[in-house]
Scaffold this active site. Structure first.
Site, PDB file in Angstrom:
ATOM      1  N   SER A  44     -68.995 -10.740 -27.412  1.00  0.00           N
ATOM      2  CA  SER A  44     -68.520 -11.956 -28.511  1.00  0.00           C
ATOM      3  C   SER A  44     -69.288 -11.847 -29.612  1.00  0.00           C
ATOM      4  CB  SER A  44     -68.825 -13.520 -27.688  1.00  0.00           C
ATOM      5  OG  SER A  44     -68.075 -12.883 -26.307  1.00  0.00           O
ATOM      6  N   GLU A  92     -76.074  -5.416 -23.481  1.00  0.00           N
ATOM      7  CA  GLU A  92     -74.776  -6.249 -23.985  1.00  0.00           C
ATOM      8  C   GLU A  92     -74.964  -7.446 -22.169  1.00  0.00           C
ATOM      9  OE1 GLU A  92     -71.226  -4.543 -25.862  1.00  0.00           O
ATOM     10  OE2 GLU A  92     -71.425  -3.651 -24.129  1.00  0.00           O
ATOM     11  N   HIS A 115     -71.031   1.240 -20.325  1.00  0.00           N
ATOM     12  CA  HIS A 115     -70.555   0.408 -20.820  1.00  0.00           C
ATOM     13  C   HIS A 115     -70.727  -0.356 -19.435  1.00  0.00           C
ATOM     14  CE1 HIS A 115     -67.844  -2.402 -22.041  1.00  0.00           C
ATOM     15  NE2 HIS A 115     -68.280  -3.164 -23.057  1.00  0.00           N
ATOM     16  N   GLU A 125     -68.495  -2.974 -18.190  1.00  0.00           N
ATOM     17  CA  GLU A 125     -66.386  -1.836 -17.742  1.00  0.00           C
ATOM     18  C   GLU A 125     -66.791  -1.109 -16.476  1.00  0.00           C
ATOM     19  OE1 GLU A 125     -64.557  -3.113 -21.149  1.00  0.00           O
ATOM     20  OE2 GLU A 125     -65.206  -4.581 -20.752  1.00  0.00           O
ATOM     21  N   GLY A 174     -66.540  -5.493 -29.236  1.00  0.00           N
ATOM     22  CA  GLY A 174     -64.776  -5.262 -28.377  1.00  0.00           C
ATOM     23  C   GLY A 174     -64.126  -6.109 -29.037  1.00  0.00           C
ATOM     24  N   GLY A 175     -64.116  -7.329 -28.668  1.00  0.00           N
ATOM     25  CA  GLY A 175     -62.371  -7.710 -29.101  1.00  0.00           C
ATOM     26  C   GLY A 175     -62.391  -7.910 -30.219  1.00  0.00           C
ATOM     27  N   GLY A 221     -66.444  -9.983 -23.831  1.00  0.00           N
ATOM     28  CA  GLY A 221     -65.094 -10.891 -24.504  1.00  0.00           C
ATOM     29  C   GLY A 221     -65.216 -12.289 -23.497  1.00  0.00           C
ATOM     30  N   ASN A 241     -65.600  -0.589 -29.487  1.00  0.00           N
ATOM     31  CA  ASN A 241     -65.171   0.211 -28.690  1.00  0.00           C
ATOM     32  C   ASN A 241     -63.967  -0.878 -29.089  1.00  0.00           C
ATOM     33  OD1 ASN A 241     -64.694   0.561 -26.443  1.00  0.00           O
ATOM     34  ND2 ASN A 241     -66.136  -0.799 -25.058  1.00  0.00           N
ATOM     35  N   TRP A 242     -62.610  -0.079 -28.923  1.00  0.00           N
ATOM     36  CA  TRP A 242     -61.236  -1.131 -28.642  1.00  0.00           C
ATOM     37  C   TRP A 242     -60.720  -0.637 -27.335  1.00  0.00           C
ATOM     38  CZ3 TRP A 242     -58.566   1.730 -33.283  1.00  0.00           C
ATOM     39  CH2 TRP A 242     -58.580   1.637 -34.273  1.00  0.00           C
ATOM     40  N   LYS A 243     -61.708  -0.062 -26.338  1.00  0.00           N
ATOM     41  CA  LYS A 243     -61.176  -0.533 -25.187  1.00  0.00           C
ATOM     42  C   LYS A 243     -59.643   0.071 -25.098  1.00  0.00           C
ATOM     43  CE  LYS A 243     -64.456  -4.438 -24.204  1.00  0.00           C
ATOM     44  NZ  LYS A 243     -65.160  -4.894 -24.125  1.00  0.00           N
TER      45      LYS A 243
HETATM   46  C1  PEP Z   1     -67.806  -4.718 -25.190  1.00  0.00           C
HETATM   47  O1  PEP Z   1     -67.149  -4.558 -24.362  1.00  0.00           O
HETATM   48  O2  PEP Z   1     -68.472  -4.288 -25.758  1.00  0.00           O
HETATM   49  C2  PEP Z   1     -67.992  -6.205 -26.167  1.00  0.00           C
HETATM   50  C3  PEP Z   1     -68.918  -6.207 -26.718  1.00  0.00           C
HETATM   51  O3  PEP Z   1     -67.043  -6.992 -25.927  1.00  0.00           O
HETATM   52  P1  PEP Z   1     -66.773  -8.030 -26.781  1.00  0.00           P
HETATM   53  O4  PEP Z   1     -67.462  -7.999 -28.445  1.00  0.00           O
HETATM   54  O5  PEP Z   1     -65.264  -9.013 -26.580  1.00  0.00           O
HETATM   55  O6  PEP Z   1     -67.945  -9.002 -26.148  1.00  0.00           O
END
Ligand code: PEP
Length: 250
Positions: free
Chosen positions: A212, A166, A94, A96, A233-234, A172, A9-11
């Site tokens: 993470s 999640e 998600h 967010e 994500g990151g 993040g 997920n590049w956000k």
């Molecule tokens: C996400 O936003 O779906 C996620 C898991 O982010 P991160 O890997 O950065 O924690």
């Protein structure tokens, strides 16, 4: 029986041209991956990435979608607009979207139903906040999110749905749920699918972990019985880290 599924997920990162260059690298580096792969660039980069991943082993995903088909919904993007760009997967629910933009379980359920009607696959995100975990509400939160999110969806559509657990406090933040803690929630989620549908449906449901995920924790997480993949994500924004995660089993 269940295939590993790794998604990025590049956000709100990368312009269309940056995304195209990055997707080119991913296609080359991941062409021999044995897991199911998906990347979800921002809307503005979907077209440029679509032309790069078409015909490869990487599915194109979107990070969200409107619950309506068309009309006066300023700023929204419809499922047909996504399909037009060869998007085949959409991430819904998600944290967010839930927390920052106030998306409710009911709205997410409408989106899931519309996405299914349109033939899109779904990555359906669930997970508790730190406050909810500390007040022992993990199962209650997960039960509500799964029950309401899947309300009215027939078992015959479940093969189009992946659940992503999640924990919000792990997204993040660099904090990861321990593999054992994560697996417990995955097993609980699977038991909910069994209660709502059938044991067969529960055994077939792919449940990703997100929060993470990094090259140095992916193997241990994936070795857990009920963890079938990762929503990243990151670490999905750098070729070295996403390659290492996608190729964790090599
Ligand atoms: C996400 O936003 O779906 C996620 C898991 O982010 P991160 O890997 O950065 O924690």
């Amino acid at each position: 029986m269940r295939n590993y599924y790794i998604a990025g997920n590049w956000k709100m990162n990368m312009t269309a041209s940056e995304a195209r260059d990055f997707a080119e690298d991913l296609v080359e580096e991941l062409k021999n991956a044995s897991v199911k792969l998906m990347i979800a660039p921002p809307y503005t980069a979907l077209e440029s990435v679509s032309s790069i991943v078409r015909g490869t082993n990487i599915l194109l995903g979107a990070q969200n979608m409107c619950n309506k088909e068309s009309g006066a919904y300023t700023g929204e993007v419809s499922p047909d607009m996504l399909l037009d760009l060869d998007v085949s997967v959409v991430i819904l629910g998600h944290s967010e979207r839930r927390i920052i933009y106030g998306e409710t379980d009911e709205l997410i359920n409408e989106k899931i139903k519309l996405a299914l009607d349109k033939g899109l696959e779904i990555v359906f995100c669930i997970g508790e906040t730190l406050e909810e975990r500390e007040s022992d509400k993990v199962e209650q939160v997960v039960r509500t999110q799964v029950t309401k999110g899947l309300d009215g969806i027939p078992e015959s559509n479940l093969d189009k749905i992946t659940i992503a657990y999640e924990p919000v406090w792990a997204i993040g933040t660099g904090k990861t749920a321990t593999p054992d803690d994560a697996n417990q929630v995955h097993a609980f989620t699977r038991s909910l699918v069994s209660d709502l549908y059938s044991d067969e449906a529960a055994q077939q449901m792919v449940i990703q972990y997100g929060g993470s995920v990094k090259p140095d924790n992916v193997r241990e997480l994936m070795s857990q019985k009920d963890i079938d993949g990762a929503l990243v994500g990151g670490a999905a924004l750098k070729i070295d880290s996403f390659r290492a995660i996608a190729l964790f089993s090599k």
